[in-house]
Design an enzyme around this catalytic site. Structure first.
Site, PDB file in Angstrom:
ATOM      1  N   GLY A  52       0.471  -1.089  -0.201  1.00 12.11           N
ATOM      2  CA  GLY A  52       0.322   0.203  -0.111  1.00 12.11           C
ATOM      3  C   GLY A  52       1.458   0.785  -0.075  1.00 12.11           C
ATOM      4  O   GLY A  52       2.032   1.040   0.927  1.00 12.11           O
ATOM      5  N   ALA A  53       0.502   1.888  -0.975  1.00 12.25           N
ATOM      6  CA  ALA A  53       1.302   3.341  -1.273  1.00 12.25           C
ATOM      7  C   ALA A  53       1.568   3.981  -0.046  1.00 12.25           C
ATOM      8  O   ALA A  53       3.234   3.840   0.395  1.00 12.25           O
ATOM      9  CB  ALA A  53       0.961   4.001  -2.235  1.00 12.25           C
ATOM     10  N   GLN A 180      -5.464  -8.285  -1.673  1.00 13.13           N
ATOM     11  CA  GLN A 180      -5.714  -7.138  -1.147  1.00 13.13           C
ATOM     12  C   GLN A 180      -7.309  -7.614  -0.877  1.00 13.13           C
ATOM     13  O   GLN A 180      -7.493  -6.881   0.386  1.00 13.13           O
ATOM     14  CB  GLN A 180      -4.980  -6.344  -1.796  1.00 13.13           C
ATOM     15  CG  GLN A 180      -3.392  -6.622  -2.008  1.00 13.13           C
ATOM     16  CD  GLN A 180      -3.413  -6.864  -3.187  1.00 13.13           C
ATOM     17  OE1 GLN A 180      -3.698  -8.005  -3.740  1.00 13.13           O
ATOM     18  NE2 GLN A 180      -1.838  -6.406  -3.878  1.00 13.13           N
ATOM     19  N   ASP A 220      -1.623   4.436  -5.746  1.00 14.41           N
ATOM     20  CA  ASP A 220       0.020   4.486  -5.697  1.00 14.41           C
ATOM     21  C   ASP A 220       0.382   5.795  -6.920  1.00 14.41           C
ATOM     22  O   ASP A 220       1.959   6.152  -5.970  1.00 14.41           O
ATOM     23  CB  ASP A 220       0.149   3.028  -7.006  1.00 14.41           C
ATOM     24  CG  ASP A 220      -0.735   1.934  -5.877  1.00 14.41           C
ATOM     25  OD1 ASP A 220      -1.513   2.015  -6.347  1.00 14.41           O
ATOM     26  OD2 ASP A 220       0.241   1.804  -5.235  1.00 14.41           O
ATOM     27  N   ASN A 230      -3.433   2.650 -10.348  1.00 11.62           N
ATOM     28  CA  ASN A 230      -3.304   1.684  -8.557  1.00 11.62           C
ATOM     29  C   ASN A 230      -3.789   0.543  -9.338  1.00 11.62           C
ATOM     30  O   ASN A 230      -3.957  -0.232 -10.627  1.00 11.62           O
ATOM     31  CB  ASN A 230      -4.768   2.313  -8.763  1.00 11.62           C
ATOM     32  CG  ASN A 230      -5.700   2.135  -7.107  1.00 11.62           C
ATOM     33  OD1 ASN A 230      -4.849   1.708  -6.234  1.00 11.62           O
ATOM     34  ND2 ASN A 230      -6.234   1.370  -6.776  1.00 11.62           N
ATOM     35  N   LYS A 231      -3.986  -0.201  -8.312  1.00 16.08           N
ATOM     36  CA  LYS A 231      -4.073  -2.217  -8.729  1.00 16.08           C
ATOM     37  C   LYS A 231      -4.325  -2.387  -9.629  1.00 16.08           C
ATOM     38  O   LYS A 231      -5.918  -2.129  -9.797  1.00 16.08           O
ATOM     39  CB  LYS A 231      -4.983  -2.036  -7.227  1.00 16.08           C
ATOM     40  CG  LYS A 231      -4.610  -3.690  -7.381  1.00 16.08           C
ATOM     41  CD  LYS A 231      -3.156  -4.988  -6.925  1.00 16.08           C
ATOM     42  CE  LYS A 231      -2.434  -4.375  -6.238  1.00 16.08           C
ATOM     43  NZ  LYS A 231      -0.601  -3.956  -6.568  1.00 16.08           N
TER      44      LYS A 231
HETATM   45  O1  MRU Z   1       0.470  -4.028  -4.745  1.00 14.31           O
HETATM   46  P1  MRU Z   1       0.174  -2.963  -3.141  1.00 14.31           P
HETATM   47  O2  MRU Z   1      -0.882  -3.926  -2.814  1.00 14.31           O
HETATM   48  O3  MRU Z   1       0.738  -2.541  -2.602  1.00 14.31           O
HETATM   49  O4  MRU Z   1      -0.843  -2.058  -4.458  1.00 14.31           O
HETATM   50  C1  MRU Z   1      -1.199  -0.155  -4.042  1.00 14.31           C
HETATM   51  C2  MRU Z   1      -2.694  -0.764  -3.103  1.00 14.31           C
HETATM   52  O5  MRU Z   1      -2.628  -1.671  -2.232  1.00 14.31           O
HETATM   53  C3  MRU Z   1      -2.920  -0.337  -4.033  1.00 14.31           C
HETATM   54  O6  MRU Z   1      -3.530   0.442  -5.572  1.00 14.31           O
HETATM   55  C4  MRU Z   1      -4.045   1.271  -3.121  1.00 14.31           C
HETATM   56  O7  MRU Z   1      -5.361   1.375  -3.982  1.00 14.31           O
HETATM   57  C5  MRU Z   1      -3.764   1.858  -2.898  1.00 14.31           C
HETATM   58  S1  MRU Z   1      -2.313   2.095  -2.434  1.00 14.31           S
HETATM   59  C6  MRU Z   1      -3.193   2.787  -0.346  1.00 14.31           C
END
Ligand code: MRU
Length: 317
Positions: A52-53, A180, A220, A230-231
């Site tokens: 998570g960023a 996630q 992200d 984003n994911k």
């Molecule tokens: O690969 P991750 O789990 O680190 O991915 C990032 C995320 O958790 C998501 O993209 C999220 O929506 C943004 S971070 C709050």
């Protein structure tokens, strides 16, 4: 965040160590990972003990404090862990400046972390106004306390309205391949917020049936023109939301907005391993010969975004 009735953050300092809730093990077991060196922190980020960023940024800030004797090398090591989340790079740059200016680098790291937490809290307060009684919210991935140290970005407004006794229901996409969405379901169940985890490909079905009132996701990295990474899977949710006239919001603090990146096409997308797709919790779910591609993020153009929920308020493009 509450876990079994006790308050936790997703990572914290304990004397000379940084402790992390090991997100690789959740929700099946609750284990703590200890980082004693900057190398341990880099491992934790790369292997997604912490993810998570904003949480990765917080980890990097503490990592720089652990590696303060060799700031250049520590920065290099941390910057190579994951390419997409801007918070990581923002935190490393913040700490490079702090190391030059402060005597106690752990104090600087903890100031960074407290600021992130207070920004998430503010995001929660600003986002509240978007959520009316009896609304159903769809979210993707995990943009909760686990991903941000505390409160969350996309989940922060939901925590707030639930505390104020508004009735809400949350659809959380499972978010293949790393699931996630299951972390989101776990966080929501710890808070007692009514929800259902849905397969990623069920989101469009519920949107078309008018069973989703608003979509809120994290980010992200956000480009100057509002495009954002984003994911993986976020883009198709945004397109589907627009098609069905459902408002689509991105919740993120300032540390996710990259002033150097003009449009989404400049954002580097992380490619992850084949095993993330072919195995679950170390168990094979596909035969060895399967060829896989595994991009971890996608880019959603700003034209799909209704607004950005930030610590300063709700911004339009
Ligand atoms: O690969 P991750 O789990 O680190 O991915 C990032 C995320 O958790 C998501 O993209 C999220 O929506 C943004 S971070 C709050």
């Amino acid at each position: 965040m509450k876990i079994n009735g006790r308050e936790y953050r997703s990572l914290w300092q304990d004397r000379d160590n940084i402790l992390f809730i090991d997100q690789r093990k959740l929700p099946f077991s609750f284990e703590i990972f200890t980082a004693r060196t900057v190398k341990d922190v880099a491992f934790a980020i790369k292997e997604m003990v912490v993810r998570g960023a904003p949480a990765i940024g917080a980890a990097a800030a503490y990592g720089m404090a652990l590696g303060e004797k060799n700031p250049k090398q520590s920065a290099k090591l941390l910057r190579l862990t994951r390419p997409t989340a801007y918070d990581l790079f923002y935190a490393v740059d913040y700490m490079i400046q702090a190391i030059d200016q402060t005597k106690n680098v752990f104090d600087a790291a903890s100031t960074y972390v407290e600021t992130i937490i207070s920004h998430c809290k503010n995001i929660g307060e600003h986002g509240e106004s978007l959520i009316k009684d009896n609304m159903t919210i769809l979210t993707h991935c995990n943009a909760g306390a686990l991903a941000t140290v505390d409160y969350g970005t996309a989940l922060a407004p939901l925590r707030n309205v639930h505390k104020k006794k508004k009735k809400i229901f949350v659809f959380t996409d499972e978010t293949r391949p790393r699931l996630q969405g299951l972390l989101t379901a776990w966080e929501l169940s710890q808070e007692g917020i009514p929800h259902a985890l849905i397969p990623d490909n069920a989101a469009g079905y519920y949107m078309r049936k008018k069973e989703v009132d608003i979509v809120i996701v994290g980010a992200d990295r956000i480009a100057v023109n509002g495009d954002f990474a984003n994911k993986i899977g976020t883009y198709e949710k945004a397109v589907c939301a627009k098609e069905n006239n459902i408002p689509f919001y991105v919740a993120a603090p300032q540390s996710t907005f990259d002033p150097q990146i003009k449009t989404g096409s400049q954002i580097i997308i992380e490619e992850r391993t084949k095993q993330e797709v072919t195995e679950i919790q170390g168990k094979a779910i596909m035969p060895e010969w399967v060829m896989v591609k595994n991009p971890a993020f996608d880019i959603t153009p700003s034209k799909y975004v209704t607004g950005y929920i930030t610590e300063k308020g709700i911004l339009k493009k």
